[in-house]
Motif scaffolding. Structure first.
Motif, PDB file in Angstrom:
ATOM      1  N   GLY A 137      80.079  14.490  11.720  1.00 11.53           N
ATOM      2  CA  GLY A 137      79.152  15.104  10.782  1.00 11.53           C
ATOM      3  C   GLY A 137      77.748  15.174  11.340  1.00 11.53           C
ATOM      4  N   ASP A 138      76.868  15.766  10.573  1.00 10.58           N
ATOM      5  CA  ASP A 138      75.474  15.918  10.993  1.00 10.58           C
ATOM      6  C   ASP A 138      74.797  14.571  11.236  1.00 10.58           C
ATOM      7  OD1 ASP A 138      75.700  18.654  10.909  1.00 10.58           O
ATOM      8  OD2 ASP A 138      74.806  18.846   8.918  1.00 10.58           O
ATOM      9  N   ASP A 139      75.281  13.503  10.588  1.00  9.10           N
ATOM     10  CA  ASP A 139      74.694  12.176  10.789  1.00  9.10           C
ATOM     11  C   ASP A 139      74.862  11.697  12.228  1.00  9.10           C
ATOM     12  OD1 ASP A 139      77.480  12.051  10.182  1.00  9.10           O
ATOM     13  OD2 ASP A 139      77.305   9.895   9.834  1.00  9.10           O
ATOM     14  N   LEU A 140      75.816  12.264  12.962  1.00 12.49           N
ATOM     15  CA  LEU A 140      76.036  11.900  14.365  1.00 12.49           C
ATOM     16  C   LEU A 140      75.370  12.884  15.324  1.00 12.49           C
ATOM     17  CD1 LEU A 140      79.752  10.708  14.194  1.00 12.49           C
ATOM     18  CD2 LEU A 140      77.687   9.299  14.300  1.00 12.49           C
ATOM     19  N   ASN A 141      74.605  13.824  14.795  1.00 11.92           N
ATOM     20  CA  ASN A 141      73.852  14.789  15.611  1.00 11.92           C
ATOM     21  C   ASN A 141      74.683  15.416  16.726  1.00 11.92           C
ATOM     22  OD1 ASN A 141      71.400  14.298  14.175  1.00 11.92           O
ATOM     23  ND2 ASN A 141      71.213  12.386  15.317  1.00 11.92           N
ATOM     24  N   PRO A 142      75.805  16.039  16.374  1.00 11.99           N
ATOM     25  CA  PRO A 142      76.661  16.584  17.431  1.00 11.99           C
ATOM     26  C   PRO A 142      76.036  17.789  18.138  1.00 11.99           C
ATOM     27  CG  PRO A 142      77.461  17.297  15.293  1.00 11.99           C
ATOM     28  CD  PRO A 142      76.323  16.327  15.035  1.00 11.99           C
ATOM     29  N   ALA A 143      76.376  17.904  19.416  1.00  9.95           N
ATOM     30  CA  ALA A 143      76.040  19.090  20.210  1.00  9.95           C
ATOM     31  C   ALA A 143      77.307  19.939  20.225  1.00  9.95           C
ATOM     32  CB  ALA A 143      75.650  18.688  21.622  1.00  9.95           C
ATOM     33  N   VAL A 144      77.224  21.140  19.669  1.00 11.73           N
ATOM     34  CA  VAL A 144      78.411  21.957  19.452  1.00 11.73           C
ATOM     35  C   VAL A 144      78.483  23.086  20.484  1.00 11.73           C
ATOM     36  CG1 VAL A 144      79.672  23.372  17.780  1.00 11.73           C
ATOM     37  CG2 VAL A 144      78.273  21.445  16.979  1.00 11.73           C
ATOM     38  N   TYR A 145      79.630  23.148  21.149  1.00 17.19           N
ATOM     39  CA  TYR A 145      79.895  24.188  22.138  1.00 17.19           C
ATOM     40  C   TYR A 145      81.347  24.615  21.994  1.00 17.19           C
ATOM     41  CZ  TYR A 145      75.397  23.024  24.052  1.00 17.19           C
ATOM     42  OH  TYR A 145      74.051  22.831  24.195  1.00 17.19           O
ATOM     43  N   GLY A 146      81.816  25.439  22.894  1.00 16.71           N
ATOM     44  CA  GLY A 146      83.213  25.824  22.792  1.00 16.71           C
ATOM     45  C   GLY A 146      83.710  26.643  23.952  1.00 16.71           C
ATOM     46  N   ASN A 147      85.016  26.807  23.919  1.00 15.47           N
ATOM     47  CA  ASN A 147      85.724  27.702  24.824  1.00 15.47           C
ATOM     48  C   ASN A 147      85.630  27.336  26.298  1.00 15.47           C
ATOM     49  OD1 ASN A 147      86.690  29.207  22.664  1.00 15.47           O
ATOM     50  ND2 ASN A 147      84.834  30.436  22.626  1.00 15.47           N
ATOM     51  N   PHE A 148      85.752  26.048  26.595  1.00 14.21           N
ATOM     52  CA  PHE A 148      85.958  25.629  27.977  1.00 14.21           C
ATOM     53  C   PHE A 148      86.826  24.380  27.964  1.00 14.21           C
ATOM     54  CE2 PHE A 148      82.051  23.435  26.799  1.00 14.21           C
ATOM     55  CZ  PHE A 148      82.167  22.175  27.366  1.00 14.21           C
ATOM     56  N   ASP A 149      87.430  24.081  29.082  1.00 13.46           N
ATOM     57  CA  ASP A 149      88.315  22.924  29.200  1.00 13.46           C
ATOM     58  C   ASP A 149      87.461  21.676  29.379  1.00 13.46           C
ATOM     59  OD1 ASP A 149      90.076  20.904  29.954  1.00 13.46           O
ATOM     60  OD2 ASP A 149      91.131  22.125  31.415  1.00 13.46           O
ATOM     61  N   VAL A 150      87.220  20.980  28.273  1.00 12.50           N
ATOM     62  CA  VAL A 150      86.312  19.838  28.303  1.00 12.50           C
ATOM     63  C   VAL A 150      86.876  18.691  29.136  1.00 12.50           C
ATOM     64  CG1 VAL A 150      87.106  18.747  26.157  1.00 12.50           C
ATOM     65  CG2 VAL A 150      84.734  18.459  26.901  1.00 12.50           C
ATOM     66  N   TRP A 151      88.180  18.534  29.129  1.00  5.22           N
ATOM     67  CA  TRP A 151      88.791  17.454  29.919  1.00  5.22           C
ATOM     68  C   TRP A 151      88.463  17.654  31.398  1.00  5.22           C
ATOM     69  CZ3 TRP A 151      92.377  14.015  27.374  1.00  5.22           C
ATOM     70  CH2 TRP A 151      92.855  13.008  28.193  1.00  5.22           C
ATOM     71  N   THR A 152      88.665  18.869  31.887  1.00  8.47           N
ATOM     72  CA  THR A 152      88.334  19.182  33.273  1.00  8.47           C
ATOM     73  C   THR A 152      86.834  19.056  33.513  1.00  8.47           C
ATOM     74  OG1 THR A 152      90.228  20.660  33.461  1.00  8.47           O
ATOM     75  CG2 THR A 152      88.437  21.005  35.036  1.00  8.47           C
ATOM     76  N   ALA A 153      86.038  19.555  32.582  1.00  5.35           N
ATOM     77  CA  ALA A 153      84.582  19.502  32.736  1.00  5.35           C
ATOM     78  C   ALA A 153      84.081  18.070  32.879  1.00  5.35           C
ATOM     79  CB  ALA A 153      83.901  20.179  31.554  1.00  5.35           C
ATOM     80  N   LEU A 154      84.569  17.167  32.031  1.00  2.41           N
ATOM     81  CA  LEU A 154      84.119  15.771  32.117  1.00  2.41           C
ATOM     82  C   LEU A 154      84.427  15.187  33.491  1.00  2.41           C
ATOM     83  CD1 LEU A 154      85.201  14.520  28.578  1.00  2.41           C
ATOM     84  CD2 LEU A 154      82.851  14.830  29.391  1.00  2.41           C
ATOM     85  N   GLY A 155      85.612  15.468  34.012  1.00  8.59           N
ATOM     86  CA  GLY A 155      85.972  14.988  35.346  1.00  8.59           C
ATOM     87  C   GLY A 155      85.121  15.608  36.444  1.00  8.59           C
TER      88      GLY A 155
END
Length: 136
Positions: free
Chosen positions: A25-43
């Protein structure tokens, strides 16, 4: 198919897993994105920033979709300590890696993404929390 990715900071895996169904939720101040392979990106970000090259991403909620992943402590520390020049170099190297795989990411978007995530990583370090991402 569209993917929504929300990066956020939580104090521990239990709290992070608790957002799996509805997302942070907004209380966690998320950064919102999309449409990429986040698992690969983190690595890839981990490899670019630390040279570790290890896949240290943990799944903290695996009840199916949506999914909550924890960034590795080494990646979180590297992002938290990254200055503007390091963020820019990381973004350029990541864009090149993705281009080699046929993906074309906008330079400004990548810069904004990595800058925002580095800010979250710094917040995680300041609050003794961890960096997570929710994927739906």
């Amino acid at each position: 198919m569209s993917t929504i990715i929300k990066f956020f900071v939580a104090p521990d895996d239990e709290v992070a897993a608790g957002v799996a169904k509805g997302g942070p939720g907004d209380d966690l101040n998320p950064a919102v994105y999309g449409n990429f392979d986040v698992w690969t990106a983190l690595g890839e970000w981990d490899t670019i920033l630390t040279g570790a090259g290890a896949d240290n991403t943990d799944v903290v909620s695996d009840d199916g979709d949506p999914l909550v992943l924890a960034a590795s402590p080494t990646l979180t520390a590297a992002l938290a300590g990254a200055d503007a020049a390091t963020v820019a170099r990381t973004g350029e190297r990541w864009r090149t890696l993705r281009a080699d795989e046929g993906e074309d990411f906008d330079e400004e978007l990548v810069h904004d993404l990595l800058t925002e995530i580095a800010g979250l990583a710094a917040a995680a370090r300041r609050t003794d929390g961890d960096l997570y991402c929710w994927v739906c």
